[in-house]
Scaffold this active site. Sequence first.
Site, short mmCIF file in Angstrom:
data_model
loop_
_atom_site.label_atom_id
_atom_site.label_comp_id
_atom_site.label_asym_id
_atom_site.label_seq_id
_atom_site.Cartn_x
_atom_site.Cartn_y
_atom_site.Cartn_z
N ARG A 1 0.86 -1.18 0.00
CA ARG A 1 0.00 0.00 0.00
C ARG A 1 0.90 1.23 0.00
O ARG A 1 2.11 1.13 0.11
CB ARG A 1 -0.93 -0.01 1.21
N ASN B 1 -4.88 7.90 3.99
CA ASN B 1 -4.61 7.22 5.25
C ASN B 1 -3.14 7.38 5.61
O ASN B 1 -2.26 6.98 4.83
CB ASN B 1 -4.92 5.72 5.12
N GLU B 2 -2.88 7.99 6.75
CA GLU B 2 -1.51 8.14 7.23
C GLU B 2 -0.55 8.55 6.11
O GLU B 2 0.31 7.76 5.68
CB GLU B 2 -1.01 6.85 7.88
N GLU C 1 -7.29 5.47 15.21
CA GLU C 1 -6.92 4.06 15.30
C GLU C 1 -6.16 3.80 16.59
O GLU C 1 -5.33 4.62 17.00
CB GLU C 1 -5.98 3.66 14.15
N TRP D 1 3.52 -5.43 13.96
CA TRP D 1 4.68 -4.84 13.28
C TRP D 1 5.86 -4.58 14.20
O TRP D 1 6.83 -3.97 13.79
CB TRP D 1 4.26 -3.58 12.52
N PHE E 1 -2.66 -11.10 11.74
CA PHE E 1 -2.35 -11.33 13.16
C PHE E 1 -2.43 -10.04 13.98
O PHE E 1 -2.06 -10.03 15.15
CB PHE E 1 -0.99 -12.02 13.29
N HIS E 2 -2.92 -8.99 13.35
CA HIS E 2 -3.15 -7.74 14.08
C HIS E 2 -4.52 -7.85 14.75
O HIS E 2 -5.48 -8.28 14.14
CB HIS E 2 -3.14 -6.57 13.09
C1 GLA Z 1 -1.84 1.95 10.55
C2 GLA Z 1 -2.82 1.90 9.39
C3 GLA Z 1 -3.81 0.80 9.49
C4 GLA Z 1 -3.18 -0.47 10.02
C5 GLA Z 1 -2.52 -0.17 11.33
C6 GLA Z 1 -1.91 -1.39 11.98
O1 GLA Z 1 -2.20 2.76 11.57
O2 GLA Z 1 -3.47 3.12 9.18
O3 GLA Z 1 -4.36 0.57 8.21
O4 GLA Z 1 -2.22 -0.92 9.11
O5 GLA Z 1 -1.49 0.74 11.13
O6 GLA Z 1 -1.37 -1.10 13.24
#
Ligand code: GLA
Length: 663
Positions: free
Chosen positions: A119, A157-158, A311, A319, A361-362
Amino acid sequence: MARLDDLTRPPGRPPRLLYGGDYNPEQWPEETWAEDARLMRAAGVTSVTLGVFSWSRIEPTPGAREFGWLDRVMDLMHAHGVGVVLATPTSSPPPWLGRLHPETLPRDEDGRTEWWGSRQHFSHSSEAYRRHAAAITEDLAARYAHHPALTMWHINNEYCTYDWGDGAARTFRSWLKDRHGTLDALNTAWGTDFWGQRYGDWDEVLPPRRAHYLKNPAHVLDFRRYTSDLLLECYRAERDIVRRHTPHLPVTTNFMPFWSGQDGWAWAAEEDVVSVDVYPDPRDPAAGAYNAMIGDLTRSEAGGRPWMVMEQAAGAVNWRTVNHPKPYGLNRLWALQSVARGADAVHYFQWRQSRQGAETFHSAMLGHAGERGRVFRETVRIGEDLAVLGPHVAGSRVTTEIALLHDWNSWWADPGDGALSTRVDHAELVRAWHRALWDAHLPASFAHPHHDLSGHRLVLVPHLHLLDDPAIENLLAYVRGGGTLVCGFLTGIADRDGRVRPGGMDARLRELLGIDLLQEWWPLDEGEHADCGTFRGTLWSEELTPAPGAETVAAYRGGELDGRPAILRTGRAWYVSTLLEPAALSGLLASVAREAGVVPVLDALPEGVEAVRRGDLLFLLHHGGEPVTVPLPGRHRDLLTGTVTEGAVKLDRFGVAVLEEAP
Ligand code: GLA
């Protein structure tokens, strides 16, 4: 301007906190969606973020629009009273975009392509990427503008990408022309006569790619500014599209916590709601303090208004090297800690744990163990708590009298590999100072060095290597106006281009802080300490000659610096030339705060208990594993349990009490 308040304090309805998470229904057969909706209701979920990574589902081939599935999810959410924070899916372009337009793929520092298959494989500089991102945003906004489930927009996103490629080189040059005007001015600003780097033609200017040895720090500084600005342009383009369709709805983009890649102040100014993703490590003893700091920073970026946890994890992330689950109660503690520090919306990544893909696994609010699992039980419990708190909390403010100054420009100006000590880490220093306040139960906010500081009794500068002239004038005016200022070492070393100020530190600051001569910097090795009598310094020390009239509050003992000031003060201005060990730093800041008229939320709290006031409420949050009793004079009612306490409050492991005064 739309605000989070519009959603949490809707006219004619009781105030509420938003609760939910990222919902990725496209990963599941439609039969599962009905169960999702049922369980969301059971858990008190009021809000989900949809569509974050849905671009290839909506536009599987160039120009296609597959909205049917999303229509059904939007309708389902609405039918179950769940509002939708709808994301533009532009952080993960479909594979066809990279295939048809390879220039949309970013290049790393070594010139390697970042391919699709993960991504965030987009170049902020690519015209094709921007065009396709705008088109899908336009159609998404047009389709759902009037959908009753839609509550807010979540752009991308981020934003956290970099690009060193040829397209980025072109946009970098144009950004540099805007900043510096001429090539001569750029050469001067970057000091390119050092190592013969002088540019004779704009085409020679590149992103700071892999090089043989140390890069020019001014070049790197501008590249980081440029990257933040270019990503912000991408955000703004999408924000303006959705705003055109729904001017009444708020727009956000989720920050990474205390992330170096985006200038949080500049970005937050472009958002209606400031949101952040925060993932403290359950095994880190400092995790509670870290979560508090992210809350304080995000609230400050939001100008003190309510903010959003976009989040967090219900349990383990996937991770770190080893990813630990959260013991029962910790998820709730950190969620309520964010509320205590001003959050009005508590979201998670993600609602249902994925069975496939890189984040299998998250953890999620609804884990692999399903509705009988203990993680889901805690999800339900948090939903109940937030429902109880909403009417009392939503919209209220956290007030503070202390500000910590932070500026991304200064972070970017840190000399990196060319520094005297690569152990000096901007983020770690900010954490250490915030932690010292947290330990002393002194609530704080963050501020930019250009902000009006007059509302704070105490201003702290943990580490601002770069201070431009307006920032220095601002600090001087603040102290002249009666404020108390404490500066850490290496404050105001450099000007806006990262050029060291004559004398090694801005002369006006030296005068303010009582430094006649900054002779030498003496960094300390790991495990090395500077004896300062009643405390020890770590990381750094300095050979200072104090100015006449400056008071040496503490001096180095022994060694080369024997007798030299470790802490100097001149009136209300303090200078700390080393990193005090944690308890000493906390003690110092608490005593300076007391002198400035700032007192802790509560005195004498048991170890591990945090106290925060939000509006009229007192939050007590217990970060420890054993039950404790908190002495608290008077009668209080705990909103979470309805019980009335007198003289003391008992807290279990990870326990929380939200107290109002009781008659
Ligand atoms: C980030 C992303 C999410 C996900 C989380 C996992 O914050 O925005 O899509 O990948 O990490 O911790």
